[in-house]
Scaffold this motif. Structure first.
Motif, PDB file in Angstrom:
ATOM      1  N   LEU A  29       0.858  -1.387  -0.068  1.00 60.35           N
ATOM      2  CA  LEU A  29      -0.052   0.068   0.176  1.00 60.35           C
ATOM      3  C   LEU A  29       1.003   1.354   0.116  1.00 60.35           C
ATOM      4  CD1 LEU A  29      -2.719   1.469   0.160  1.00 60.35           C
ATOM      5  CD2 LEU A  29      -2.516   0.999   2.809  1.00 60.35           C
ATOM      6  N   VAL A  30       1.848   1.062   1.033  1.00 52.64           N
ATOM      7  CA  VAL A  30       2.735   2.380   0.819  1.00 52.64           C
ATOM      8  C   VAL A  30       3.444   2.780  -0.506  1.00 52.64           C
ATOM      9  CG1 VAL A  30       4.936   3.317   1.778  1.00 52.64           C
ATOM     10  CG2 VAL A  30       2.996   2.289   3.351  1.00 52.64           C
ATOM     11  N   ASP A  31       3.818   1.511  -1.073  1.00 49.09           N
ATOM     12  CA  ASP A  31       4.532   1.378  -2.548  1.00 49.09           C
ATOM     13  C   ASP A  31       3.539   1.957  -3.557  1.00 49.09           C
ATOM     14  OD1 ASP A  31       6.820   0.970  -4.303  1.00 49.09           O
ATOM     15  OD2 ASP A  31       5.223  -0.542  -4.940  1.00 49.09           O
ATOM     16  N   VAL A  32       2.385   1.570  -3.617  1.00 49.92           N
ATOM     17  CA  VAL A  32       1.508   1.994  -4.698  1.00 49.92           C
ATOM     18  C   VAL A  32       1.070   3.698  -4.294  1.00 49.92           C
ATOM     19  CG1 VAL A  32      -0.832   1.334  -3.707  1.00 49.92           C
ATOM     20  CG2 VAL A  32      -0.340   1.452  -6.191  1.00 49.92           C
ATOM     21  N   MET A  33       0.893   4.044  -3.133  1.00 48.55           N
ATOM     22  CA  MET A  33       0.782   5.478  -2.618  1.00 48.55           C
ATOM     23  C   MET A  33       1.916   6.374  -3.158  1.00 48.55           C
ATOM     24  SD  MET A  33      -1.319   5.374   0.694  1.00 48.55           S
ATOM     25  CE  MET A  33      -1.872   7.255   0.345  1.00 48.55           C
ATOM     26  N   ASN A  34       2.977   5.768  -2.895  1.00 43.71           N
ATOM     27  CA  ASN A  34       4.291   6.530  -3.435  1.00 43.71           C
ATOM     28  C   ASN A  34       4.375   6.772  -4.710  1.00 43.71           C
ATOM     29  OD1 ASN A  34       6.661   7.749  -3.244  1.00 43.71           O
ATOM     30  ND2 ASN A  34       8.049   5.855  -3.412  1.00 43.71           N
ATOM     31  N   GLN A  35       4.108   5.750  -5.683  1.00 37.40           N
ATOM     32  CA  GLN A  35       3.891   5.828  -7.166  1.00 37.40           C
ATOM     33  C   GLN A  35       2.796   6.829  -7.492  1.00 37.40           C
ATOM     34  OE1 GLN A  35       3.364   1.887  -9.059  1.00 37.40           O
ATOM     35  NE2 GLN A  35       4.629   0.934  -7.445  1.00 37.40           N
ATOM     36  N   GLU A  36       1.607   6.646  -6.930  1.00 43.44           N
ATOM     37  CA  GLU A  36       0.843   7.799  -7.299  1.00 43.44           C
ATOM     38  C   GLU A  36       1.176   9.237  -7.015  1.00 43.44           C
ATOM     39  OE1 GLU A  36      -4.086   8.002  -6.419  1.00 43.44           O
ATOM     40  OE2 GLU A  36      -2.788   7.938  -4.723  1.00 43.44           O
ATOM     41  N   THR A  37       1.881   9.272  -5.853  1.00 38.26           N
ATOM     42  CA  THR A  37       2.172  10.739  -5.328  1.00 38.26           C
ATOM     43  C   THR A  37       3.374  11.098  -6.407  1.00 38.26           C
ATOM     44  OG1 THR A  37       1.662  10.320  -3.048  1.00 38.26           O
ATOM     45  CG2 THR A  37       3.399  12.107  -3.634  1.00 38.26           C
ATOM     46  N   LEU A  51      -3.848   3.866 -10.887  1.00 35.80           N
ATOM     47  CA  LEU A  51      -3.504   2.937  -9.853  1.00 35.80           C
ATOM     48  C   LEU A  51      -4.737   2.872  -8.597  1.00 35.80           C
ATOM     49  CD1 LEU A  51       0.013   4.615  -9.119  1.00 35.80           C
ATOM     50  CD2 LEU A  51      -0.594   2.553 -10.273  1.00 35.80           C
ATOM     51  N   THR A  52      -5.687   3.566  -8.911  1.00 36.63           N
ATOM     52  CA  THR A  52      -6.702   3.715  -7.953  1.00 36.63           C
ATOM     53  C   THR A  52      -7.205   2.229  -7.697  1.00 36.63           C
ATOM     54  OG1 THR A  52      -7.384   5.822  -8.595  1.00 36.63           O
ATOM     55  CG2 THR A  52      -9.299   4.571  -7.434  1.00 36.63           C
ATOM     56  N   PRO A  53      -7.438   1.368  -8.608  1.00 36.69           N
ATOM     57  CA  PRO A  53      -8.203  -0.070  -8.253  1.00 36.69           C
ATOM     58  C   PRO A  53      -6.948  -0.895  -7.430  1.00 36.69           C
ATOM     59  CG  PRO A  53      -8.405   0.433 -10.583  1.00 36.69           C
ATOM     60  CD  PRO A  53      -7.726   1.574  -9.950  1.00 36.69           C
ATOM     61  N   ASP A  54      -5.642  -0.791  -7.792  1.00 37.51           N
ATOM     62  CA  ASP A  54      -4.749  -1.375  -6.829  1.00 37.51           C
ATOM     63  C   ASP A  54      -4.768  -0.840  -5.410  1.00 37.51           C
ATOM     64  OD1 ASP A  54      -4.207  -3.049  -8.825  1.00 37.51           O
ATOM     65  OD2 ASP A  54      -2.286  -2.016  -9.485  1.00 37.51           O
ATOM     66  N   LYS A  55      -4.727   0.610  -5.486  1.00 30.59           N
ATOM     67  CA  LYS A  55      -4.612   1.071  -4.232  1.00 30.59           C
ATOM     68  C   LYS A  55      -5.774   0.643  -3.264  1.00 30.59           C
ATOM     69  CE  LYS A  55      -5.317   5.668  -3.634  1.00 30.59           C
ATOM     70  NZ  LYS A  55      -5.421   7.063  -3.471  1.00 30.59           N
ATOM     71  N   THR A  56      -6.975   0.508  -3.878  1.00 33.11           N
ATOM     72  CA  THR A  56      -8.351   0.479  -3.302  1.00 33.11           C
ATOM     73  C   THR A  56      -8.338  -0.920  -2.473  1.00 33.11           C
ATOM     74  OG1 THR A  56      -9.648   1.955  -4.494  1.00 33.11           O
ATOM     75  CG2 THR A  56     -10.814   0.101  -3.393  1.00 33.11           C
ATOM     76  N   VAL A  63      -6.666  -2.999   5.783  1.00 32.90           N
ATOM     77  CA  VAL A  63      -7.795  -2.649   6.991  1.00 32.90           C
ATOM     78  C   VAL A  63      -8.118  -3.922   7.609  1.00 32.90           C
ATOM     79  CG1 VAL A  63      -9.939  -1.920   7.226  1.00 32.90           C
ATOM     80  CG2 VAL A  63      -8.544  -0.450   6.095  1.00 32.90           C
ATOM     81  N   GLY A  64      -8.386  -5.171   6.589  1.00 37.72           N
ATOM     82  CA  GLY A  64      -8.795  -6.207   7.241  1.00 37.72           C
ATOM     83  C   GLY A  64      -7.762  -6.906   8.425  1.00 37.72           C
ATOM     84  N   PHE A  65      -6.465  -6.939   7.759  1.00 40.19           N
ATOM     85  CA  PHE A  65      -5.398  -7.364   8.762  1.00 40.19           C
ATOM     86  C   PHE A  65      -5.403  -6.467   9.822  1.00 40.19           C
ATOM     87  CE2 PHE A  65      -3.680  -9.309   4.725  1.00 40.19           C
ATOM     88  CZ  PHE A  65      -3.587 -10.409   5.041  1.00 40.19           C
ATOM     89  N   ALA A  66      -5.445  -5.203   9.724  1.00 37.92           N
ATOM     90  CA  ALA A  66      -5.282  -4.031  10.769  1.00 37.92           C
ATOM     91  C   ALA A  66      -6.572  -4.410  11.827  1.00 37.92           C
ATOM     92  CB  ALA A  66      -5.487  -2.845  10.388  1.00 37.92           C
ATOM     93  N   ARG A  67      -7.538  -4.724  11.490  1.00 38.83           N
ATOM     94  CA  ARG A  67      -8.720  -5.006  12.350  1.00 38.83           C
ATOM     95  C   ARG A  67      -8.489  -6.339  13.225  1.00 38.83           C
ATOM     96  NH1 ARG A  67     -13.527  -2.911   8.699  1.00 38.83           N
ATOM     97  NH2 ARG A  67     -13.271  -0.805   9.171  1.00 38.83           N
ATOM     98  N   SER A  68      -8.042  -7.288  12.200  1.00 41.50           N
ATOM     99  CA  SER A  68      -7.575  -8.448  13.305  1.00 41.50           C
ATOM    100  C   SER A  68      -6.459  -8.338  14.249  1.00 41.50           C
ATOM    101  CB  SER A  68      -7.263  -9.603  12.027  1.00 41.50           C
ATOM    102  OG  SER A  68      -6.886 -10.829  12.626  1.00 41.50           O
ATOM    103  N   ILE A  69      -5.469  -7.478  13.852  1.00 43.61           N
ATOM    104  CA  ILE A  69      -4.586  -7.308  14.852  1.00 43.61           C
ATOM    105  C   ILE A  69      -5.024  -6.602  15.961  1.00 43.61           C
ATOM    106  CG2 ILE A  69      -2.382  -5.812  14.941  1.00 43.61           C
ATOM    107  CD1 ILE A  69      -1.629  -6.678  12.308  1.00 43.61           C
TER     108      ILE A  69
END
Length: 155
Positions: A29-37, A51-56, A63-69
């Motif tokens: 996610l950080v990588d694709v956001m960096n590319q977008e920026t 890049l929007t579909p990949d970023k989404t 978010v799924g992993f973060a909620r589980s964590i």
């Protein structure tokens, strides 16, 4: 597989595995956001939009992993404290990248609005009727200069 079953499967993962999957999703996610920026800074809006579909998808995964964590925080802190610390550092990296991305998006939006406003003003000036007012001068109506051009400020 139902949503509840997916959540249960995530929560049942070994601590190191769950943290590793979250780290991978976060890094992507950080990588694709960096590319977008980078693309937005260079003015390549169409390429950045692709890049929007990949970023989404990556954001949803993270978010799924973060909620589980979050649900398993006590267990993960006990079983994989180093992995949890890496995740915290990675999350800070994401927050920094998101702030930069939003700043660049705001700049691009402002520039686009300025260009559209200038174009509208020029079009309005060209289409203005050339008539004389009561004082013998060409009448000007500054409110009529933007006819035919609309700027959607909701974006």
């Amino acid at each position: 597989m139902t949503a509840a079953a997916r959540l249960a499967a995530l929560d049942a993962l070994p601590a190191e595995d769950l943290c590793h999957h979250a780290e991978q999703a976060l890094a992507a996610l950080v990588d694709v956001m960096n590319q977008e920026t980078t693309l937005l800074r260079a003015g390549h809006l169409r390429q950045a939009g692709q890049l929007t579909p990949d970023k989404t998808r990556l954001a949803q995964d993270y978010v799924g992993f973060a909620r589980s964590i979050q649900r398993q925080a006590a267990r993960l802190n006990a079983e994989a404290p180093k992995a949890m610390e890496r995740l915290r550092a990675g999350h800070e990296s994401l927050a920094t990248q998101m702030a930069e991305n939003l700043r660049v998006l705001a700049t691009a939006k402002t520039v686009t609005e300025d260009v559209l406003t200038d174009v509208a003003r020029m079009v309005g000036q060209q289409n203005r009727a050339r008539t004389y007012g009561t004082a013998g001068t060409v009448a000007t109506d500054p409110n009529a200069s933007a006819k035919g051009i609309a700027v959607n400020r909701a974006l």
